[in-house]
Design a protein around this motif. Structure first.
Motif, short mmCIF file in Angstrom:
data_model
loop_
_atom_site.label_atom_id
_atom_site.label_comp_id
_atom_site.label_asym_id
_atom_site.label_seq_id
_atom_site.Cartn_x
_atom_site.Cartn_y
_atom_site.Cartn_z
N ASP A 133 -3.40 -2.64 -4.73
CA ASP A 133 -2.15 -3.04 -4.06
C ASP A 133 -1.05 -2.02 -4.37
O ASP A 133 -0.30 -1.63 -3.48
CB ASP A 133 -1.71 -4.42 -4.55
CG ASP A 133 -2.77 -5.48 -4.31
OD1 ASP A 133 -2.55 -6.38 -3.49
OD2 ASP A 133 -3.85 -5.38 -4.93
N THR A 183 -1.56 1.07 -5.24
CA THR A 183 -1.94 2.31 -4.54
C THR A 183 -1.42 2.30 -3.10
O THR A 183 -0.79 3.25 -2.64
CB THR A 183 -3.49 2.45 -4.50
OG1 THR A 183 -3.97 2.43 -5.84
CG2 THR A 183 -3.92 3.73 -3.83
N TYR A 184 -1.69 1.19 -2.39
CA TYR A 184 -1.25 1.11 -0.99
C TYR A 184 0.27 1.00 -0.88
O TYR A 184 0.87 1.53 0.06
CB TYR A 184 -1.93 -0.07 -0.28
CG TYR A 184 -3.40 0.18 -0.04
CD1 TYR A 184 -3.81 1.28 0.71
CD2 TYR A 184 -4.37 -0.66 -0.56
CE1 TYR A 184 -5.16 1.53 0.92
CE2 TYR A 184 -5.73 -0.42 -0.35
CZ TYR A 184 -6.11 0.68 0.39
OH TYR A 184 -7.44 0.93 0.60
N ILE A 230 2.44 2.40 -2.84
CA ILE A 230 3.03 3.74 -3.01
C ILE A 230 2.63 4.64 -1.83
O ILE A 230 3.45 5.39 -1.32
CB ILE A 230 2.55 4.40 -4.33
CG1 ILE A 230 2.95 3.55 -5.54
CG2 ILE A 230 3.13 5.80 -4.47
CD1 ILE A 230 2.40 4.05 -6.86
N GLY A 231 1.38 4.53 -1.38
CA GLY A 231 0.86 5.46 -0.37
C GLY A 231 1.39 5.22 1.04
O GLY A 231 1.66 6.17 1.77
N ASP A 232 1.51 3.97 1.44
CA ASP A 232 1.95 3.68 2.81
C ASP A 232 2.48 2.24 2.86
O ASP A 232 1.78 1.32 3.30
CB ASP A 232 0.78 3.86 3.79
CG ASP A 232 1.23 3.86 5.25
OD1 ASP A 232 2.40 3.53 5.50
OD2 ASP A 232 0.41 4.18 6.13
N LYS A 237 4.65 0.64 4.62
CA LYS A 237 4.83 -0.05 5.90
C LYS A 237 3.51 -0.65 6.40
O LYS A 237 3.45 -1.83 6.76
CB LYS A 237 5.37 0.95 6.93
CG LYS A 237 6.25 0.32 7.96
CD LYS A 237 6.92 1.37 8.78
CE LYS A 237 7.58 0.75 9.96
NZ LYS A 237 8.89 0.27 9.82
N ALA A 238 2.46 0.18 6.37
CA ALA A 238 1.15 -0.32 6.81
C ALA A 238 0.64 -1.38 5.83
O ALA A 238 0.05 -2.37 6.24
CB ALA A 238 0.17 0.84 6.91
N ALA A 239 0.88 -1.16 4.54
CA ALA A 239 0.43 -2.12 3.52
C ALA A 239 1.03 -3.49 3.82
O ALA A 239 0.34 -4.52 3.78
CB ALA A 239 0.84 -1.64 2.14
N PHE A 268 2.15 -4.60 6.72
CA PHE A 268 1.60 -5.16 7.96
C PHE A 268 0.23 -5.79 7.73
O PHE A 268 -0.06 -6.87 8.21
CB PHE A 268 1.50 -4.07 9.04
CG PHE A 268 0.74 -4.54 10.25
CD1 PHE A 268 1.36 -5.37 11.17
CD2 PHE A 268 -0.59 -4.21 10.43
CE1 PHE A 268 0.66 -5.84 12.27
CE2 PHE A 268 -1.30 -4.68 11.52
CZ PHE A 268 -0.67 -5.51 12.45
N TYR A 269 -0.63 -5.09 6.97
CA TYR A 269 -1.99 -5.59 6.81
C TYR A 269 -2.10 -6.71 5.77
O TYR A 269 -3.17 -7.27 5.59
CB TYR A 269 -2.95 -4.44 6.49
CG TYR A 269 -3.27 -3.62 7.72
CD1 TYR A 269 -4.05 -4.15 8.74
CD2 TYR A 269 -2.76 -2.34 7.88
CE1 TYR A 269 -4.33 -3.43 9.89
CE2 TYR A 269 -3.03 -1.61 9.04
CZ TYR A 269 -3.81 -2.16 10.04
OH TYR A 269 -4.07 -1.45 11.19
N GLY A 270 -1.00 -7.01 5.08
CA GLY A 270 -1.02 -8.21 4.24
C GLY A 270 -0.87 -8.00 2.75
O GLY A 270 -1.00 -8.95 1.98
N ILE A 271 -0.61 -6.75 2.30
CA ILE A 271 -0.32 -6.55 0.88
C ILE A 271 1.06 -7.16 0.61
O ILE A 271 1.98 -6.96 1.39
CB ILE A 271 -0.29 -5.03 0.53
CG1 ILE A 271 -1.64 -4.38 0.83
CG2 ILE A 271 0.17 -4.80 -0.91
CD1 ILE A 271 -2.67 -4.44 -0.24
#
Lengths: 243, 266
Positions: free
Chosen positions: B153, B155-156, B158-160, B162-164, B166-169
């Motif tokens: 979580d 990782t996502y 820090i990495g992205d 906005k997308a994280a 959206f996809y539910g993180i």
């Protein structure tokens, strides 16, 4: 079959009215291009559909599973995340781990978008076009049947764009996808999309591409630089098609 | 030095505290650097000062009040930036002098004004006591648990982000954890590095790891290596040359970073 239905949508940020009474429907299999000048509310509309903006009036209904490709500049390219991990995001959210089967599926998906040799490259080392395809692979791994693309072309060269749209068409056919794309590039939208929605806070037109022309757009929006530039782009493309 | 370490408990505590804080820095610094939160680390460090001043006036527990003020500060920043009320840097810019001024005003009424101020600003590793050690161990456990549970979580996030999202993180939860994480780490570190030199632990290891690593795990390991080596070297130099440990560790870390950057360019 209706995939997205928006009715009388109003969005306000403080005193600023971002969207006024927007209503439309997206049918299964549509490839919709939403165009409009800066500040027209294109990204706001997309954010309402994906549920990021919740403070609105009106009705928004989505029938299906959405995959989302945000603007490429939202990726933190300095952070060392490999492409494989990057595309597995929706799988991780669903299962909290990556099974062998899911890993194989992800590798297949990378093959499908032409990035099989980049699986363990860092996202920061990809070109704009490659990152665009990796984002598409991620959206497809979520098993989405509705794809929402927010200016997917920013920072991508012409060759990258062509490869991307060829791929997009193919996967659209294979998976019977419905696509909603926000873009600044009017020429590109005319070339790629089956339906055009012109937005400038309110919806000025919503029609199949062949029933609308750049001249009509100019009438509606005035002589914005953006439209003139894009119009030239369109003319070049149009000539090429005629030949 | 070894004989003194065996003879004097305060020296053992100081050394142990320095090692523990290096572990904390290894976890917190990369997130601060990759999320471009350097200013938050600085802000939280200054906010801690208000809590430490309250503790000094009341002759009460410095850790409790330090945590309290830094968490209040972090929550303000988190709330206003997440709700898009103000930008993160504006919120920090407004609150930082408020917390600092509050602390200075309180301490000016304290009898030990000069001694306390200097210790808090530039650190005094010899003031590390058993409570500080237990607190640092507790924060390290908390940090390791958060990392183990939310490694991907984070990782996502820090990495992205906005997308994280959206996809539910649960990005708001992760960012809140990180705020707590930074706040606790700053409080655990403040006696060693001081408020002014907090960047030694909060920023430098992350910058080193960013230059030298190609994976998130590598980043944590390199960050740990850097903070441990520079802290222990600084500590030893300070001991033999009778220098204040906080600034010595800060300069050692900077020299190490400078050498790494130069070698990397070649």
């Amino acid at each position: 079959m209706i995939k997205i239905r928006v009715e009388n949508l109003f969005v306000k940020f403080g005193e600023y009215q971002a969207l006024k009474g927007v209503s439309f429907e997206v049918k299964a299999g549509d490839f919709i291009g939403i165009i409009g000048p800066n500040g027209a509310g294109k990204t706001t509309l997309l954010k309402v559909i994906i549920g990021e903006i919740k403070d609105y009036t009106g009705k928004v209904e989505v029938y299906g599973k959405m995959g989302y490709q945000p603007q490429l500049n939202t990726v933190n390219r300095e952070f060392p995340m490999d492409v494989f991990t990057y595309i597995l995001l929706p799988v991780y959210v669903k299962n909290r781990r990556f099974t062998r089967k899911e890993r194989e599926r992800a590798l297949d998906m990378l093959k499908r978008v032409g990035l099989e040799d980049k699986a363990y490259s860092l996202v920061g080392d990809l070109s704009g076009g490659e990152l665009q395809r990796a984002s598409l692979a991620r959206a497809l791994l979520s098993d989405a049947d509705i794809l929402l693309l927010d200016e997917p072309d920013s920072g991508v060269d012409e060759m990258g764009k062509n490869t991307f749209y060829e791929l997009l068409y193919d996967v659209k056919k294979e998976r019977d996808l419905t696509i909603v794309m926000v873009s600044h590039d009017i020429g590109l939208v005319f070339k790629e999309c089956s339906t055009i929605m012109c937005l400038n806070k309110t919806l000025h037109c919503h029609a199949p591409t062949e029933k609308i022309s750049p001249d009509k757009l100019k009438e509606m929006f005035g002589q914005f630089d953006l439209w003139i530039r894009a119009d030239k782009h369109y003319e070049v493309e149009h000539r090429e098609r005629s030949i | 030095m070894i004989r003194d370490l065996l003879s004097y408990e305060f020296l053992r505590l100081a050394l142990f505290g320095t090692i523990l804080v290096s572990f904390l820095a290894a976890f917190v610094s990369p997130i601060v650097v990759y999320r471009k939160m350097e200013f938050i680390g600085d802000g939280v460090a200054h906010a801690t000062f208000a809590g430490l001043a309250v503790a000094s006036i009341l002759s009460s527990d410095a850790i409790f009040f330090g945590v309290l003020s830094s968490v209040i500060f972090a929550l303000f920043v988190w709330y206003f930036s997440r709700k898009n009320k103000f930008s993160e840097s504006s919120t920090i810019g407004v609150l930082l002098p408020v917390f600092m001024a509050f602390g200075v005003l309180l301490l000016s009424k304290s009898r030990s004004y000069t001694v306390d101020l200097s210790s808090y600003l530039f650190g005094n590793v010899l003031l590390v006591n058993k409570s500080d050690i237990f607190f640092a161990i507790g924060v390290i456990f908390f940090t390791i648990i958060v990392y183990l549970l939310f490694w991907r979580d984070i990782t996502y996030y820090i990495g992205d982000e906005k997308a994280a999202k959206f996809y539910g993180i649960k990005v708001n939860l992760i960012s809140l954890f990180i705020m707590f994480f930074v706040s606790f780490s700053v409080v655990a570190t403040v006696k060693i590095s001081g408020i002014i030199l907090m960047g030694t632990y909060i920023v430098l290891p992350g910058v080193f790891a960013k230059i030298t690593s190609k994976s998130f795990k590598g980043i944590i390991l390199k960050s740990l290596l850097f903070s441990l080596v520079s802290s222990l070297t600084g500590f030893t130099v300070a001991y033999y040359f009778d220098l204040p440990p906080g600034p010595t560790i800060a300069l050692t870390a900077f020299v190490a970073l400078l050498i790494t950057t130069t070698l990397k360019r070649k």
